[in-house]
Write a protein that holds these residues in place. Structure first.
Motif, mmCIF file in Angstrom:
data_model
loop_
_atom_site.group_PDB
_atom_site.id
_atom_site.type_symbol
_atom_site.label_atom_id
_atom_site.label_comp_id
_atom_site.label_asym_id
_atom_site.label_seq_id
_atom_site.Cartn_x
_atom_site.Cartn_y
_atom_site.Cartn_z
ATOM 1 N N ASN A 9 0.807 -1.211 0.000
ATOM 2 C CA ASN A 9 0.000 0.000 0.000
ATOM 3 C C ASN A 9 0.843 1.265 0.000
ATOM 4 O O ASN A 9 0.501 2.255 -0.658
ATOM 5 C CB ASN A 9 -0.941 -0.021 1.201
ATOM 6 C CG ASN A 9 -1.971 1.088 1.157
ATOM 7 O OD1 ASN A 9 -2.007 1.953 2.029
ATOM 8 N ND2 ASN A 9 -2.818 1.084 0.140
ATOM 9 N N SER A 10 1.952 1.265 0.717
ATOM 10 C CA SER A 10 2.780 2.474 0.832
ATOM 11 C C SER A 10 3.440 2.857 -0.483
ATOM 12 O O SER A 10 3.964 3.965 -0.614
ATOM 13 C CB SER A 10 3.852 2.277 1.899
ATOM 14 O OG SER A 10 4.708 1.198 1.557
ATOM 15 N N MET A 11 3.402 1.966 -1.474
ATOM 16 C CA MET A 11 4.017 2.227 -2.769
ATOM 17 C C MET A 11 2.999 2.584 -3.850
ATOM 18 O O MET A 11 3.341 2.711 -5.023
ATOM 19 C CB MET A 11 4.816 0.986 -3.228
ATOM 20 C CG MET A 11 5.978 0.611 -2.323
ATOM 21 S SD MET A 11 7.365 1.800 -2.409
ATOM 22 C CE MET A 11 7.152 2.712 -0.873
ATOM 23 N N PRO B 255 -1.219 10.594 -3.242
ATOM 24 C CA PRO B 255 -0.918 11.590 -2.213
ATOM 25 C C PRO B 255 -2.049 11.725 -1.207
ATOM 26 O O PRO B 255 -3.232 11.667 -1.548
ATOM 27 C CB PRO B 255 -0.736 12.884 -3.015
ATOM 28 C CG PRO B 255 -0.376 12.435 -4.390
ATOM 29 C CD PRO B 255 -1.127 11.158 -4.597
ATOM 30 N N ASN B 256 -1.669 11.865 0.057
ATOM 31 C CA ASN B 256 -2.581 12.067 1.183
ATOM 32 C C ASN B 256 -3.393 10.826 1.535
ATOM 33 O O ASN B 256 -4.218 10.878 2.444
ATOM 34 C CB ASN B 256 -3.525 13.250 0.922
ATOM 35 C CG ASN B 256 -2.773 14.531 0.649
ATOM 36 O OD1 ASN B 256 -1.784 14.840 1.309
ATOM 37 N ND2 ASN B 256 -3.224 15.280 -0.346
ATOM 38 N N LEU B 257 -3.151 9.716 0.840
ATOM 39 C CA LEU B 257 -3.791 8.457 1.214
ATOM 40 C C LEU B 257 -2.738 7.395 1.494
ATOM 41 O O LEU B 257 -2.809 6.703 2.502
ATOM 42 C CB LEU B 257 -4.740 7.976 0.114
ATOM 43 C CG LEU B 257 -5.567 6.734 0.460
ATOM 44 C CD1 LEU B 257 -6.581 7.049 1.563
ATOM 45 C CD2 LEU B 257 -6.266 6.178 -0.781
ATOM 46 N N THR B 258 -1.743 7.268 0.616
ATOM 47 C CA THR B 258 -0.695 6.257 0.813
ATOM 48 C C THR B 258 0.698 6.866 0.951
ATOM 49 O O THR B 258 1.632 6.160 1.323
ATOM 50 C CB THR B 258 -0.675 5.264 -0.357
ATOM 51 O OG1 THR B 258 -0.233 5.934 -1.558
ATOM 52 C CG2 THR B 258 -2.055 4.667 -0.607
ATOM 53 N N GLN B 259 0.858 8.132 0.620
ATOM 54 C CA GLN B 259 2.170 8.780 0.742
ATOM 55 C C GLN B 259 1.993 10.284 0.783
ATOM 56 O O GLN B 259 0.929 10.814 0.454
ATOM 57 C CB GLN B 259 3.071 8.402 -0.444
ATOM 58 C CG GLN B 259 2.630 9.014 -1.783
ATOM 59 C CD GLN B 259 3.672 8.884 -2.860
ATOM 60 O OE1 GLN B 259 3.745 7.864 -3.528
ATOM 61 N NE2 GLN B 259 4.482 9.923 -3.049
ATOM 62 N N LYS B 260 3.058 10.969 1.159
ATOM 63 C CA LYS B 260 3.076 12.422 1.079
ATOM 64 C C LYS B 260 3.342 12.854 -0.357
ATOM 65 O O LYS B 260 4.013 12.159 -1.119
ATOM 66 C CB LYS B 260 4.156 12.997 1.999
ATOM 67 C CG LYS B 260 3.895 12.788 3.485
ATOM 68 C CD LYS B 260 5.004 13.420 4.324
ATOM 69 C CE LYS B 260 4.730 13.239 5.809
ATOM 70 N NZ LYS B 260 5.822 13.840 6.640
ATOM 71 N N LEU B 261 2.831 14.008 -0.709
ATOM 72 C CA LEU B 261 3.098 14.578 -2.008
ATOM 73 C C LEU B 261 4.584 14.879 -2.130
ATOM 74 O O LEU B 261 5.212 15.370 -1.193
ATOM 75 C CB LEU B 261 2.286 15.862 -2.184
ATOM 76 C CG LEU B 261 2.383 16.561 -3.552
ATOM 77 C CD1 LEU B 261 1.758 15.696 -4.629
ATOM 78 C CD2 LEU B 261 1.688 17.919 -3.485
ATOM 79 N N VAL B 262 5.154 14.556 -3.300
ATOM 80 C CA VAL B 262 6.562 14.837 -3.561
ATOM 81 C C VAL B 262 6.670 16.274 -4.043
ATOM 82 O O VAL B 262 6.204 16.614 -5.131
ATOM 83 C CB VAL B 262 7.147 13.853 -4.595
ATOM 84 C CG1 VAL B 262 8.635 14.117 -4.795
ATOM 85 C CG2 VAL B 262 6.907 12.411 -4.160
ATOM 86 N N SER B 263 7.285 17.120 -3.240
ATOM 87 C CA SER B 263 7.376 18.547 -3.545
ATOM 88 C C SER B 263 8.387 18.814 -4.645
ATOM 89 O O SER B 263 9.263 17.984 -4.931
ATOM 90 C CB SER B 263 7.774 19.320 -2.285
ATOM 91 O OG SER B 263 6.820 19.146 -1.261
ATOM 92 N N PRO B 264 8.296 19.978 -5.299
ATOM 93 C CA PRO B 264 9.284 20.324 -6.329
ATOM 94 C C PRO B 264 10.702 20.231 -5.791
ATOM 95 O O PRO B 264 11.004 20.706 -4.694
ATOM 96 C CB PRO B 264 8.912 21.766 -6.691
ATOM 97 C CG PRO B 264 7.450 21.860 -6.387
ATOM 98 C CD PRO B 264 7.242 21.004 -5.175
#
Length: 432
Positions: free
Chosen positions: A92-94, A98-107
């Motif tokens: 699931n973590s893969m 965003p906001n359900l299984t991982q954090k958003l990857v910022s610029p």
């Protein structure tokens, strides 16, 4: 779709940027803004797009079944990013939401994805952040999981189908998720094409053709000329018995694998009310002795065996133009609820077998996709039919699906007409 509204009425260009990563080498997907020749040069110059590793589609990732895949997403965009591995039954973590299984990857940041595909077949990867826009701009690519014993073919060809909504200068229009499109069939491009590898064929050769509908909203009825063969897999999963095909119909995100012999000039077109619209072709010259062996089934993946049904859920699609009002606060809703909520649509115990009735109470088609699992589409008599991850439901129709929820975590369930998803047709299931 009026043929005259298209900017091009002839054969389309073939991509020459379909490099793949070899097993054992570091794999980095760099999301970046770039320009690419989408239309032929006689119509327009380069189009500003988003892509992975300098191209649209992104590079073809290939991995062996059971081999660990390590991919680093490097976000060189000026906005957030995340990658969903569509159709892969993974941790699931893969899953890349965003906001359900991982954090958003910022610029400027990166994220490492690591998983081992259980199932051989045809899959793909795409943005799952503002995906109605980022996928429309080009953030997608094919993911191929190879069998230990692949079928005996001369060429393994991946065709990525998509459409583009372009202005007269050949640039993408900026009206993503406008209310009219979202409330109707979605963002319909005025130019469509199939990205194909740069390969020459000979009559008599046997090919495996992998079709991936990577469009945001368009359903592709595909006319294939120059091949004679069988459908061997749907959504990555092998059919127990190959079947004849006339015109595969792919909802957004669906895939079809065909094994066929070359019998003449190879071309693909999209069927529409004004006749076939060409989307791609490959050169055919010369001839070899055709194979005498019949086309047989691909090696089976390890599909879960359904047990006794423990729950029967209903998911009613509601909203959109010309449809009754609903109680959600967006254009579309499931069961009178729009968008992701703090509580899941259902909490299901690990290993449960659950029937879900997909009820389309709207005037539009919807392709319903479940993350992290495949499910059986049930036939009219209740028997298990095709094993898929995305099911196309016509207006006013219903279909029951049966899923063994054998993968723990929080899994998104949504319409893969991504404009409909943006308009509220999305929810999630928790498997505990």
């Amino acid at each position: 779709m009026n043929r005259r509204e298209f900017l091009l009425t002839g054969a389309v260009l073939l991509t020459t940027s379909r490099a793949s990563f070899a097993a054992g080498h570091p794999r980095v997907l760099t999301a970046e803004a770039l320009t690419q020749q989408v239309l032929p040069t006689k119509y327009a110059g380069h189009t500003s797009v988003l892509g992975f590793n300098g191209s649209v589609p992104g590079p073809e990732l290939r991995v062996r079944q059971g081999e660990q895949l390590d991919v680093r997403l490097q976000n060189n965009l000026e906005e957030g990013a995340a990658v969903h591995w569509h159709g892969i039954r993974l941790n699931n973590s893969m899953d890349g939401v965003p906001n359900l299984t991982q954090k958003l990857v910022s610029p400027g940041d990166s994220f490492d994805y690591r998983f081992t595909p259980k199932d051989a077949g045809t899959y793909w990867y795409h943005s799952h952040y503002t995906s109605h826009e980022q996928v429309a701009r080009g953030l997608m690519g094919p993911l191929i999981v190879e069998e230990d014993t692949p079928p005996d073919v001369d060429h393994d060809i991946t065709a990525v189908l998509t459409d583009w909504k372009l202005d007269p200068e050949g640039q993408l229009t900026e009206d993503f998720a406008n209310m009219h499109d979202v409330a109707h069939a979605g963002r319909m491009g005025n130019f469509a094409k199939a990205f194909l590898p740069d390969v020459a064929l000979q009559e008599g050769e046997r090919v495996r053709l992998r079709l991936i509908n990577a469009s945001v909203d368009r359903i592709f009825p595909v006319i294939i000329e120059g091949l004679s063969g069988k459908v061997v897999a749907l959504d990555g999963m092998p059919l127990s018995t190959p079947r004849d095909y006339k015109m595969p119909v792919l909802a957004p995100a669906q895939r079809v694998d065909i094994i066929a012999d070359v019998i003449g000039p190879f071309a693909m077109a999209m069927d529409n009310r004004n006749g076939p619209y060409p989307i791609g072709d490959l050169p055919v010259s010369g001839r070899v002795e055709p194979r005498s062996a019949s086309i047989t089934a691909l090696p089976a993946n390890n599909r879960p065996t359904p047990g006794s049904e423990t729950q029967h859920l209903s998911l009613k699609m509601m909203g959109g133009a010309m449809s009754p009002r609903h109680e959600g606060d967006n254009i579309w809703a499931f069961n009178n609820v729009s968008d992701m909520q703090p509580d899941p649509f259902a909490r299901i115990k690990l290993g449960e077998t659950v029937r879900i009735s997909l009820i389309n109470d709207t005037r539009w088609q919807h392709g319903i996709h479940l993350h992290g699992h495949h499910f059986f589409e049930l036939d009219a008599d209740g028997s298990a039919g095709d094993f898929r991850d995305t099911s196309l439901i016509n207006p006013g129709e219903s279909r029951d699906i049966l899923c063994v929820f054998d993968n723990p975590g929080k899994w998104m369930l949504h319409c893969h007409m991504l404009s409909h998803q943006a308009g509220g047709m999305k929810t999630w299931i928790e498997v505990v």
